[in-house]
Write an enzyme that holds these catalytic residues in place. Structure first.
Site, PDB file in Angstrom:
ATOM      1  N   CYS A   1       0.835  -1.194   0.000  1.00 29.49           N
ATOM      2  CA  CYS A   1       0.000   0.000   0.000  1.00 29.49           C
ATOM      3  C   CYS A   1       0.879   1.256   0.000  1.00 29.49           C
ATOM      4  O   CYS A   1       1.804   1.376   0.807  1.00 29.49           O
ATOM      5  CB  CYS A   1      -0.882  -0.031   1.243  1.00 29.49           C
ATOM      6  SG  CYS A   1      -1.649   1.521   1.676  1.00 29.49           S
ATOM      7  N   GLU A   2       0.596   2.176  -0.900  1.00 21.50           N
ATOM      8  CA  GLU A   2       1.413   3.388  -0.984  1.00 21.50           C
ATOM      9  C   GLU A   2       1.148   4.352   0.168  1.00 21.50           C
ATOM     10  O   GLU A   2       1.914   5.288   0.380  1.00 21.50           O
ATOM     11  CB  GLU A   2       1.197   4.096  -2.317  1.00 21.50           C
ATOM     12  CG  GLU A   2      -0.170   4.711  -2.505  1.00 21.50           C
ATOM     13  CD  GLU A   2      -0.312   5.407  -3.855  1.00 21.50           C
ATOM     14  OE1 GLU A   2      -1.046   6.401  -3.907  1.00 21.50           O
ATOM     15  OE2 GLU A   2       0.287   4.964  -4.842  1.00 21.50           O
ATOM     16  N   HIS A   3       0.075   4.120   0.915  1.00 22.54           N
ATOM     17  CA  HIS A   3      -0.244   5.017   2.027  1.00 22.54           C
ATOM     18  C   HIS A   3       0.450   4.611   3.329  1.00 22.54           C
ATOM     19  O   HIS A   3       0.829   5.475   4.122  1.00 22.54           O
ATOM     20  CB  HIS A   3      -1.756   5.064   2.248  1.00 22.54           C
ATOM     21  CG  HIS A   3      -2.508   5.540   1.049  1.00 22.54           C
ATOM     22  ND1 HIS A   3      -3.662   4.937   0.586  1.00 22.54           N
ATOM     23  CD2 HIS A   3      -2.249   6.550   0.195  1.00 22.54           C
ATOM     24  CE1 HIS A   3      -4.089   5.567  -0.493  1.00 22.54           C
ATOM     25  NE2 HIS A   3      -3.247   6.549  -0.748  1.00 22.54           N
ATOM     26  N   HIS A   4       0.588   3.301   3.571  1.00 26.61           N
ATOM     27  CA  HIS A   4       1.170   2.842   4.832  1.00 26.61           C
ATOM     28  C   HIS A   4       2.358   1.899   4.632  1.00 26.61           C
ATOM     29  O   HIS A   4       2.978   1.483   5.606  1.00 26.61           O
ATOM     30  CB  HIS A   4       0.110   2.128   5.675  1.00 26.61           C
ATOM     31  CG  HIS A   4      -1.102   2.965   5.954  1.00 26.61           C
ATOM     32  ND1 HIS A   4      -2.274   2.840   5.238  1.00 26.61           N
ATOM     33  CD2 HIS A   4      -1.312   3.971   6.837  1.00 26.61           C
ATOM     34  CE1 HIS A   4      -3.158   3.721   5.673  1.00 26.61           C
ATOM     35  NE2 HIS A   4      -2.604   4.428   6.632  1.00 26.61           N
TER      36      HIS A   4
ATOM     37  N   GLN B   1      -4.894  -0.403  -5.084  1.00 28.44           N
ATOM     38  CA  GLN B   1      -5.449  -1.497  -5.886  1.00 28.44           C
ATOM     39  C   GLN B   1      -6.114  -0.971  -7.153  1.00 28.44           C
ATOM     40  O   GLN B   1      -6.027  -1.587  -8.217  1.00 28.44           O
ATOM     41  CB  GLN B   1      -6.440  -2.299  -5.048  1.00 28.44           C
ATOM     42  CG  GLN B   1      -6.971  -3.531  -5.771  1.00 28.44           C
ATOM     43  CD  GLN B   1      -7.827  -4.393  -4.886  1.00 28.44           C
ATOM     44  OE1 GLN B   1      -7.610  -4.484  -3.679  1.00 28.44           O
ATOM     45  NE2 GLN B   1      -8.829  -5.046  -5.460  1.00 28.44           N
TER      46      GLN B   1
ATOM     47  N   HIS C   1      -6.059  -6.078   2.273  1.00 33.75           N
ATOM     48  CA  HIS C   1      -5.126  -4.993   2.576  1.00 33.75           C
ATOM     49  C   HIS C   1      -4.754  -5.041   4.050  1.00 33.75           C
ATOM     50  O   HIS C   1      -5.608  -4.898   4.924  1.00 33.75           O
ATOM     51  CB  HIS C   1      -5.769  -3.643   2.247  1.00 33.75           C
ATOM     52  CG  HIS C   1      -6.014  -3.442   0.777  1.00 33.75           C
ATOM     53  ND1 HIS C   1      -5.381  -2.472   0.041  1.00 33.75           N
ATOM     54  CD2 HIS C   1      -6.805  -4.103  -0.092  1.00 33.75           C
ATOM     55  CE1 HIS C   1      -5.778  -2.531  -1.214  1.00 33.75           C
ATOM     56  NE2 HIS C   1      -6.641  -3.522  -1.317  1.00 33.75           N
TER      57      HIS C   1
ATOM     58  N   CYS D   1      -3.293  -2.886   5.678  1.00 34.96           N
ATOM     59  CA  CYS D   1      -3.514  -1.613   6.366  1.00 34.96           C
ATOM     60  C   CYS D   1      -4.893  -1.592   7.030  1.00 34.96           C
ATOM     61  O   CYS D   1      -5.128  -0.810   7.954  1.00 34.96           O
ATOM     62  CB  CYS D   1      -3.359  -0.430   5.405  1.00 34.96           C
ATOM     63  SG  CYS D   1      -4.431  -0.470   3.967  1.00 34.96           S
TER      64      CYS D   1
END
Length: 202
Positions: free
Chosen positions: A93-96, A134, A162, A164
């Protein structure tokens, strides 16, 4: 389209930190967690993490269009759906920066040319081995095949869990996210979409 980037640019490669800088960044994070970076179990951790990241994010150094470059025209008139389903992948995940674990289903309708079956799995892997959402990954897989092969249509469905959501935040284990992208005949003809989904579920 910005979302359909095939590989890291030469400028980005030139700006990449050195291995030593990356290892020092890992040490900083370890200290931030409150652990003791001088204890035996963590002495080689920075080196191991950087080595693992090089593999986990190797998709930035690979070009999906190059991977798809070779096609076969001896198809004996075959023009019906080609489906590769249940392609496993691991992404982050690019956020976490925590794992996304899932499987991809990819289909296309040939227009005189077909791809080697392993090529499609490789494209899923290339885009999976990058920081992702995704939704973006689903579109990237579909558009790279559509632009390179120019078939009558492409269909991609990704199902993934995910971490996250499972490991942090709302901590809901086992929930699955499903995304789809359709091009050409799959986008224009609902019957083709139904056939794609039926073949996956059947």
């Amino acid at each position: 389209m910005d979302a359909i980037v095939n590989k890291m640019s030469d400028k980005d490669k030139d700006n990449r930190p050195t291995q030593a800088e990356a290892e020092e960044a890992v040490r900083t994070l370890l200290r931030w967690t409150g652990d003791d970076i001088t204890r035996e179990g963590l002495l080689d951790t920075p080196k191991r993490v950087v080595k693992a990241y090089k593999e986990l994010f190797s998709g930035y150094d690979q070009d999906a269009e190059e991977e798809l470059g070779r096609t076969f025209e001896e198809v004996a008139g075959y023009d019906d759906i080609v489906l590769i389903k249940d392609i496993p992948f691991f992404s982050h995940c690019e956020h976490h920066m925590v794992p996304i674990i899932g499987k991809a289903h990819v289909a296309y309708l040939p227009d005189g040319k077909v791809l080697g079956l392993s090529k499609i799995a490789r494209v899923v892997e290339i885009f999976g081995r990058r920081l992702q959402t995704q939704e973006t990954m689903t579109a990237q897989v579909a558009h790279s095949i559509d632009e390179t092969l120019q078939p009558r249509g492409v269909a991609v469905m990704i199902e993934a869990e995910h971490m996250c959501m499972a490991m942090r935040g709302i901590q809901k284990q086992g929930s699955t996210t499903i995304t789809t992208t359709f091009t050409g005949a799959f986008k224009q003809d609902p019957h083709e979409q139904v056939r794609f989904i039926t073949l996956i579920r059947g």
